[in-house]
Write a protein that holds these residues in place. Structure first.
Motif, PDB file in Angstrom:
ATOM      1  N   ASP A  51     -28.653  11.405  -5.024  1.00  0.00           N
ATOM      2  CA  ASP A  51     -27.312  11.523  -5.579  1.00  0.00           C
ATOM      3  C   ASP A  51     -27.260  12.387  -6.830  1.00  0.00           C
ATOM      4  O   ASP A  51     -26.221  12.974  -7.140  1.00  0.00           O
ATOM      5  N   LEU A  52     -28.363  12.450  -7.560  1.00  0.00           N
ATOM      6  CA  LEU A  52     -28.365  13.217  -8.809  1.00  0.00           C
ATOM      7  C   LEU A  52     -28.651  14.697  -8.595  1.00  0.00           C
ATOM      8  O   LEU A  52     -28.217  15.532  -9.381  1.00  0.00           O
ATOM      9  N   TRP A  53     -29.418  15.029  -7.553  1.00  0.00           N
ATOM     10  CA  TRP A  53     -29.806  16.427  -7.326  1.00  0.00           C
ATOM     11  C   TRP A  53     -29.528  16.825  -5.884  1.00  0.00           C
ATOM     12  O   TRP A  53     -29.918  16.116  -4.949  1.00  0.00           O
ATOM     13  N   ALA A  54     -28.873  17.947  -5.691  1.00  0.00           N
ATOM     14  CA  ALA A  54     -28.702  18.481  -4.342  1.00  0.00           C
ATOM     15  C   ALA A  54     -30.050  18.910  -3.785  1.00  0.00           C
ATOM     16  O   ALA A  54     -30.333  18.747  -2.599  1.00  0.00           O
ATOM     17  N   ASP A  55     -30.891  19.448  -4.654  1.00  0.00           N
ATOM     18  CA  ASP A  55     -32.247  19.856  -4.275  1.00  0.00           C
ATOM     19  C   ASP A  55     -33.204  19.253  -5.294  1.00  0.00           C
ATOM     20  O   ASP A  55     -33.500  19.867  -6.319  1.00  0.00           O
ATOM     21  N   PRO A  56     -33.670  18.009  -5.058  1.00  0.00           N
ATOM     22  CA  PRO A  56     -34.470  17.311  -6.072  1.00  0.00           C
ATOM     23  C   PRO A  56     -35.695  18.109  -6.492  1.00  0.00           C
ATOM     24  O   PRO A  56     -36.425  18.626  -5.642  1.00  0.00           O
ATOM     25  N   PRO A  57     -35.924  18.261  -7.787  1.00  0.00           N
ATOM     26  CA  PRO A  57     -37.089  18.998  -8.263  1.00  0.00           C
ATOM     27  C   PRO A  57     -38.346  18.134  -8.183  1.00  0.00           C
ATOM     28  O   PRO A  57     -38.262  16.905  -8.032  1.00  0.00           O
ATOM     29  N   PRO A  58     -39.519  18.727  -8.300  1.00  0.00           N
ATOM     30  CA  PRO A  58     -40.736  17.911  -8.402  1.00  0.00           C
ATOM     31  C   PRO A  58     -40.635  16.991  -9.625  1.00  0.00           C
ATOM     32  O   PRO A  58     -40.134  17.389 -10.670  1.00  0.00           O
ATOM     33  N   GLY A  59     -41.086  15.770  -9.472  1.00  0.00           N
ATOM     34  CA  GLY A  59     -41.015  14.825 -10.582  1.00  0.00           C
ATOM     35  C   GLY A  59     -39.661  14.187 -10.766  1.00  0.00           C
ATOM     36  O   GLY A  59     -39.384  13.598 -11.811  1.00  0.00           O
ATOM     37  N   ALA A  60     -38.792  14.270  -9.742  1.00  0.00           N
ATOM     38  CA  ALA A  60     -37.451  13.708  -9.884  1.00  0.00           C
ATOM     39  C   ALA A  60     -37.490  12.201 -10.074  1.00  0.00           C
ATOM     40  O   ALA A  60     -36.712  11.639 -10.846  1.00  0.00           O
ATOM     41  N   VAL A  61     -38.396  11.532  -9.362  1.00  0.00           N
ATOM     42  CA  VAL A  61     -38.489  10.073  -9.501  1.00  0.00           C
ATOM     43  C   VAL A  61     -38.872   9.703 -10.929  1.00  0.00           C
ATOM     44  O   VAL A  61     -38.289   8.794 -11.542  1.00  0.00           O
ATOM     45  N   GLY A  62     -39.833  10.433 -11.484  1.00  0.00           N
ATOM     46  CA  GLY A  62     -40.217  10.173 -12.870  1.00  0.00           C
ATOM     47  C   GLY A  62     -39.078  10.433 -13.839  1.00  0.00           C
ATOM     48  O   GLY A  62     -38.908   9.702 -14.820  1.00  0.00           O
ATOM     49  N   ALA A  63     -38.286  11.456 -13.535  1.00  0.00           N
ATOM     50  CA  ALA A  63     -37.135  11.744 -14.401  1.00  0.00           C
ATOM     51  C   ALA A  63     -36.132  10.606 -14.356  1.00  0.00           C
ATOM     52  O   ALA A  63     -35.588  10.201 -15.399  1.00  0.00           O
ATOM     53  N   VAL A  64     -35.876  10.063 -13.158  1.00  0.00           N
ATOM     54  CA  VAL A  64     -34.958   8.926 -13.044  1.00  0.00           C
ATOM     55  C   VAL A  64     -35.477   7.746 -13.846  1.00  0.00           C
ATOM     56  O   VAL A  64     -34.726   7.058 -14.555  1.00  0.00           O
TER      57      VAL A  64
END
Length: 770
Positions: A51-64
């Motif tokens: 929901d936060l990124w149309a194209d999730p970047p690497p490390g998106a889970v850590g960012a969340v």
């Protein structure tokens, strides 16, 4: 646990017992908004990422996880380390916000609306015993909770779109339910102004037209009631190709027949009785009461005398008369619409956004007539003063410029100078922030025509275009100060209030760039006074940012940061994305960059071999702000040898101290290329930073030109990139004596001379040191 309340009926905010809570950046607010939309249910981490990124970047889970941790610290500041969170909790595969039902304004709003719709018993008393005459007050209070569009500032992603639309529909229902309650209590005149405003924004709601016509009839204004119904018929037919529904047609027939059933004695609100279902929209049921015919009069003496109500009545009467007398499709209607769109733009964020929507439609309609003179008047009518030198909608600006150029070419030669001037001024304003030579040329020609015609309003508009094109290089604050001074004098003499405000704000910016904050304070106060007197709410957006700049200038970093965050929150719903994008991260960086530069020489314990800065120093402290521009040169630092890879251990230091400040997950907007370059240098990636410097474009010709140049200078110093150092020195040199970025009136990176001194020393050129 301390009570935390959340607001989503407008920008997403949270407030604790001590006041508003700092929610950090847009992603943090988006996470909080997503959890509120879930209504206490668990949202899996994977879903949050999607929901936060149309194209999730690497490390998106850590960012969340980082966003959640930051939110927890903000929401439960007193929670002990490692103690279990009780508000934003981890459960199973994700997170949930365990807010109480009354802790979210949207949830309270729904509850208030449901309570107002509770069924009545046979004698008209609600089942819970709440007095019926309290319903209007309850709905008024609930509607006051709205601070703007629901979830303002959150991108229009799929997960929020439906909730935003649902809440918007509930708000419209609440406005209509409030009108029903007032009518049921015999308060017809009180229902009229709100219904009129309601329909101005939502002209396709038939129940709103029905209620407004009924309210006018019961207020003794039969002619106005019929005019409203005719206006509803025209709007529905022209815009939707529909005839009015049966309830509107029946009401019109009843008014023409003066049906006694239309009249009403004060009594219980029109809720359904116990044991009956509430219809989706309530029918027009009327009590059999006929008042004294003398009460149903349009005599001026019988009308309300308070200014607000009388103004609303005059608006209704004038609009009805216009509808009756000016033919649908007449050119006069188009020119009137263009004037209304202009006036709408200065009423606030919602009005500005609405004006942007309607303006291209008005221009397109004018061009369809094939009349260049009409099109020129419609385009030129939008002489709304513009202060920010970066546009809000580049595509719309290109569309308007193209239409203005077509119209200029089509105008007959040898005449229509005033129309040409307005078209040229429009081109100058709409091409702001671009490197096209057309903008400065159009501004120059518009000014020449306006001065020759000796038309004050034309000259004010032309000067606005000149101002928009006055950032083509660094060091032009004195020129802008002169433009502002002329605008103030011209507008004050001829009653051009909005341009007088513009002149004061232009001078606020220019005097800030020149370090003359006492004079800037005077112009800020003058702009605020005019804005309060003439109902110009957007002026306060700029003066609030200026107040934050003043705190920054005083050296109070903590209060300045809080002020910047508060000023950024005010931009929610202000309708100025061109101003807001990237502004908060840049402002927060401005609080740290000069002090970080001053500390370079003291960072010898934090060194990366490939990130060492040249052996040159910035002054250890910034001079006091508020010093007049002619107070004399800044002390000259000692020159240093040219940069080499083998800089000594007593060298400049490292930009690694800036690393935590440059959070590239934030929305840096147009400033991202400079933020990324500086972040690479701060991370010790000297080669990548040099590559980024090599591709870095010249800053846009806007009020942030010097600020971007200073960021480039710091990155060039960090990498020892001589080409970049020479380039940025040449660009910044004309701004010697100014404060970098302060020409925006919003932020400052400190004296330009400090950066010039450091660059000159790094290049080994003492003749250009300051």
């Amino acid at each position: 646990m301390e009570q935390v309340v959340f607001g989503v009926l407008g920008p997403v905010v949270a407030e604790g017992p001590a006041g508003p809570l700092a929610l950090k950046g847009p992603r943090h607010r988006a996470v909080l908004a997503r959890l509120i939309v879930a209504r206490r249910r668990i949202v899996p981490v994977g879903r949050l990422v999607e929901d936060l990124w149309a194209d999730p970047p690497p490390g998106a889970v850590g960012a969340v996880q980082t966003f959640v941790a930051d939110l927890r610290r903000a929401l439960e500041p007193g929670r002990a380390p490692r103690a279990r969170a009780r508000l934003l909790v981890t459960e199973g595969p994700g997170y949930a916000l365990r807010a109480r039902p009354d802790a979210v304004d949207a949830w309270r709003f729904e509850a208030a609306l449901a309570e107002a719709a509770k069924p009545l018993s046979a004698d008209g008393v609600p089942a819970d015993g709440v007095p019926v005459d309290s319903v209007p007050a309850r709905l008024e209070e609930a509607l006051e909770w709205w601070r703007g569009p629901a979830y303002a500032g959150i991108p229009d992603d799929h997960w929020v779109r439906g909730e935003r639309s649902r809440l918007a529909e509930l708000r419209l229902q609440a406005v209509e339910r409030l009108a029903e309650a007032r009518l049921a209590l015999g308060l017809a005149a009180e229902a009229v102004p709100d219904l009129d405003a309601h329909l101005a924004d939502h002209p396709w709601r038939e129940d709103g037209w029905r209620l407004l016509a009924l309210a006018l009839y019961r207020a003794g204004r039969q002619g106005d009631a019929l005019a409203v119904l005719r206006r509803a018929r025209a709007i529905l037919g022209r815009q939707l190709g529909l005839d009015p529904g049966p309830r509107l047609r029946r009401l019109e027939a009843d008014i023409l027949a003066q049906d006694p059933g239309l009249d009403h004695l004060p009594g219980p609100a029109p809720g359904p009785t116990a044991g009956t279902a509430a219809p989706a929209t309530r029918p027009t049921d009327h009590t059999a009461h006929t008042p004294d015919p003398a009460a149903r009069t349009s005599d001026t003496a019988a009308r309300p005398t308070d200014p607000a109500t009388r103004t609303a009545d005059l608006w209704n009467e004038a609009a009805a008369a216009y509808d009756r007398t000016v033919a649908v499709g007449a050119r006069a209607r188009l020119e009137t619409t263009a004037g209304l769109v202009r006036d709408l733009a200065v009423t606030g964020g919602g009005g500005l956004e609405a004006a942007r929507r309607h303006r291209p439609a008005a221009i397109a309609a004018a061009e369809e007539f094939g009349d260049a003179e009409l099109t020129a008047r419609v385009i030129g009518a939008f002489d709304v003063p513009a202060l920010w030198t970066r546009g809000d909608d580049p595509e719309l600006a290109r569309h308007i410029v193209a239409a203005a150029e077509r119209t200029l070419a089509a105008l007959p030669g040898g005449s229509h100078d005033a129309a040409r001037c307005r078209l040229l001024a429009t081109i100058a304003v709409e091409t702001r922030g671009s490197r096209s030579p057309r903008g400065p040329e159009a501004a120059r020609r518009a000014e020449e025509i306006a001065r020759r015609l000796d038309d004050p309003a034309l000259l004010a508009f032309a000067l606005n275009g000149v101002f928009m094109q006055s950032c083509t290089r660094a060091g032009l604050a004195p020129r802008r100060d002169g433009i502002g001074a002329e605008l103030v004098a011209l507008a004050a003499r001829h009653g051009l209030t909005t341009f007088e405000v513009l002149g004061h704000l232009v001078r606020l910016q220019a005097r800030s760039a020149l370090g003359d904050f006492p004079a800037a304070d005077v112009h800020a106060a003058a702009a605020d006074r005019l804005a309060a007197r003439h109902e110009l709410p957007l002026v306060g957006v700029f003066t609030q940012w200026y107040a934050a700049l003043r705190l920054s200038a005083s050296g109070d970093r903590a209060r300045a940061e809080a002020a910047y965050r508060a000023a950024d929150a005010r931009l929610d719903g202000a309708g100025m994305p061109g101003l807001r994008q990237g502004l908060l991260p840049l402002a927060l960086l401005s609080l740290r960059l000069p002090s970080a530069c001053a500390q370079y020489a003291r960072l010898s314990s934090v060194r990366l071999p490939d990130a060492r800065l040249p052996d040159a120093r910035l002054p250890d402290a910034r001079p006091p702000y508020g010093t007049p521009a002619d107070a004399g040169p800044t002390p000259t630092p000692a020159p240093a040898p040219a940069p080499t890879p083998a800089a000594t251990s007593s060298g400049y230091g490292s930009v690694t101290a800036l690393g935590p400040t440059i959070d590239l997950t934030e929305d840096w907007g147009p400033f991202r290329p400079w933020a990324e370059t500086l972040a690479l240098a701060a991370a010790g990636r000297r080669g990548d930073a040099r590559d980024a410097l090599a591709t870095l474009a010249e800053p846009a010709p806007d009020l942030m030109y010097e600020a971007c140049c200073c960021l480039e200078a710091v990155a060039a110093l960090a990498t020892g990139d001589r080409t970049a150092l020479e380039r940025v020195h040449a660009r910044l040199l004309p701004a010697s004596g100014e404060l970098a970025g302060a020409g925006s009136g919003l932020l400052s990176f400190g004296p330009v001379d400090h950066y010039l001194a450091a660059v000159a020393a790094a290049l080994g050129d003492s003749s250009n040191s300051f």
